[in-house]
Design an enzyme around this catalytic site. Structure first.
Site, PDB file in Angstrom:
ATOM      1  N   ARG A 131      22.415  20.972   1.854  1.00 19.70           N
ATOM      2  CA  ARG A 131      21.144  20.303   2.188  1.00 19.70           C
ATOM      3  C   ARG A 131      20.013  20.867   1.331  1.00 19.70           C
ATOM      4  NH1 ARG A 131      19.048  20.584   8.282  1.00 19.70           N
ATOM      5  NH2 ARG A 131      18.089  22.529   7.655  1.00 19.70           N
ATOM      6  N   ARG A 137      14.468  21.482   1.182  1.00 17.40           N
ATOM      7  CA  ARG A 137      13.631  22.000   2.266  1.00 17.40           C
ATOM      8  C   ARG A 137      13.253  23.438   1.983  1.00 17.40           C
ATOM      9  NH1 ARG A 137      15.394  20.766   8.432  1.00 17.40           N
ATOM     10  NH2 ARG A 137      14.738  22.925   8.698  1.00 17.40           N
TER      11      ARG A 137
HETATM   12  P1  AMP Z   1      14.401  22.728  12.889  1.00 18.40           P
HETATM   13  O1  AMP Z   1      14.068  21.515  12.113  1.00 18.40           O
HETATM   14  O2  AMP Z   1      14.713  22.427  14.328  1.00 18.40           O
HETATM   15  O3  AMP Z   1      15.464  23.575  12.240  1.00 18.40           O
HETATM   16  O4  AMP Z   1      13.070  23.631  12.939  1.00 18.40           O
HETATM   17  C1  AMP Z   1      12.493  24.124  11.742  1.00 18.40           C
HETATM   18  C2  AMP Z   1      11.547  25.284  12.045  1.00 18.40           C
HETATM   19  O5  AMP Z   1      10.489  24.834  12.920  1.00 18.40           O
HETATM   20  C3  AMP Z   1      12.155  26.465  12.768  1.00 18.40           C
HETATM   21  O6  AMP Z   1      12.826  27.357  11.883  1.00 18.40           O
HETATM   22  C4  AMP Z   1      10.917  27.089  13.411  1.00 18.40           C
HETATM   23  O7  AMP Z   1      10.143  27.786  12.467  1.00 18.40           O
HETATM   24  C5  AMP Z   1      10.118  25.863  13.827  1.00 18.40           C
HETATM   25  N1  AMP Z   1      10.495  25.412  15.200  1.00 18.40           N
HETATM   26  C6  AMP Z   1      11.118  24.244  15.524  1.00 18.40           C
HETATM   27  N2  AMP Z   1      11.296  24.148  16.855  1.00 18.40           N
HETATM   28  C7  AMP Z   1      10.775  25.282  17.389  1.00 18.40           C
HETATM   29  C8  AMP Z   1      10.674  25.794  18.714  1.00 18.40           C
HETATM   30  N3  AMP Z   1      11.168  25.114  19.766  1.00 18.40           N
HETATM   31  N4  AMP Z   1      10.073  26.992  18.888  1.00 18.40           N
HETATM   32  C9  AMP Z   1       9.577  27.683  17.837  1.00 18.40           C
HETATM   33  N5  AMP Z   1       9.665  27.276  16.565  1.00 18.40           N
HETATM   34  C10 AMP Z   1      10.254  26.087  16.318  1.00 18.40           C
END
Ligand code: AMP
Length: 198
Positions: A131, A137
């Protein structure tokens, strides 16, 4: 017709939860609420929130619970989430589980099912590396990937125990074709009586 379902999809980074979440939400006619997507959209749009969280996401750390909780509450208060939703990426630790439970209880609601996508760590890492090349990303660097997987194992995996005690976890084998995995999830939800209305 739209089916009512309040779902959470959980799995390590690279488990395919984003992709499967969209498919399942489409099947049920419910919105996906992805905290990661909300943060990334704000970073891209250069909003105040985006500026606050850019460095945190790049490091692979978690955004503070209070800020994340506020964003989720605002999103779930929108009309399209009144009849159901699929949460992707929230809650991510046991404190967030508590906040969500409290918020939903205030609306007389609770989660119907938690879909756990099971993928071995090696497989997650190779999917994430792919990815990184395909999507670029900024948090898909080798260090940030390892850090996020560690946080998943340390902070997020324990939420599964909390939901298992409530008897609402469906553990799904996340290795296979996209269609196979979607079918497994739909079958598990169907077995709970969560069916798409026709
Ligand atoms: P994801 O797309 O779900 O992998 O989220 C990407 C990034 O967003 C994570 O590595 C965190 O930095 C932040 N993030 C997403 N969801 C949360 C959450 N529920 N609590 C805290 N940080 C979050």
């Amino acid at each position: 017709m739209t089916a009512s379902a309040r779902l959470l999809i959980v799995g390590p980074q690279g488990s395919g939860k984003g992709t499967q979440g969209v498919r399942i939400a489409e099947t049920f006619g419910i919105p996906v609420v992805s905290t990661g997507d909300i943060f990334r959209a704000n970073i891209k749009g250069g909003t105040e929130l985006g500026q606050k969280v850019t460095a945190i996401l790049d490091r692979g750390d978690l955004v503070p619970d209070e800020l994340t909780g506020e964003i989720v509450r605002d999103r779930l208060a929108q009309d399209d989430a009144a009849n159901g939703f699929l949460l992707d990426g929230y809650p991510r630790n046991t404190a967030q589980v508590g906040h969500l439970e409290e918020f939903l209880a205030g609306r007389g609601e609770s989660l119907d099912a938690v879909i756990l996508l099971d993928v071995p760590r090696d497989e997650s890492i190779s999917r994430l590396s792919l990815r990184a090349i395909e999507q670029g990303r900024s948090d898909d660097t080798e260090d940030a990937i390892a850090h996020r997987l560690d946080i998943y194992e340390r902070e997020t995996a324990p939420i599964i125990d909390v939901y298992s005690e409530k008897g609402i976890v469906d553990r799904i084998d996340g290795v296979g074709s996209l269609d196979e995995i979607t079918e497994r999830i739909v079958a598990a939800l169907d077995a709970r009586g969560l069916r798409v209305a026709v």
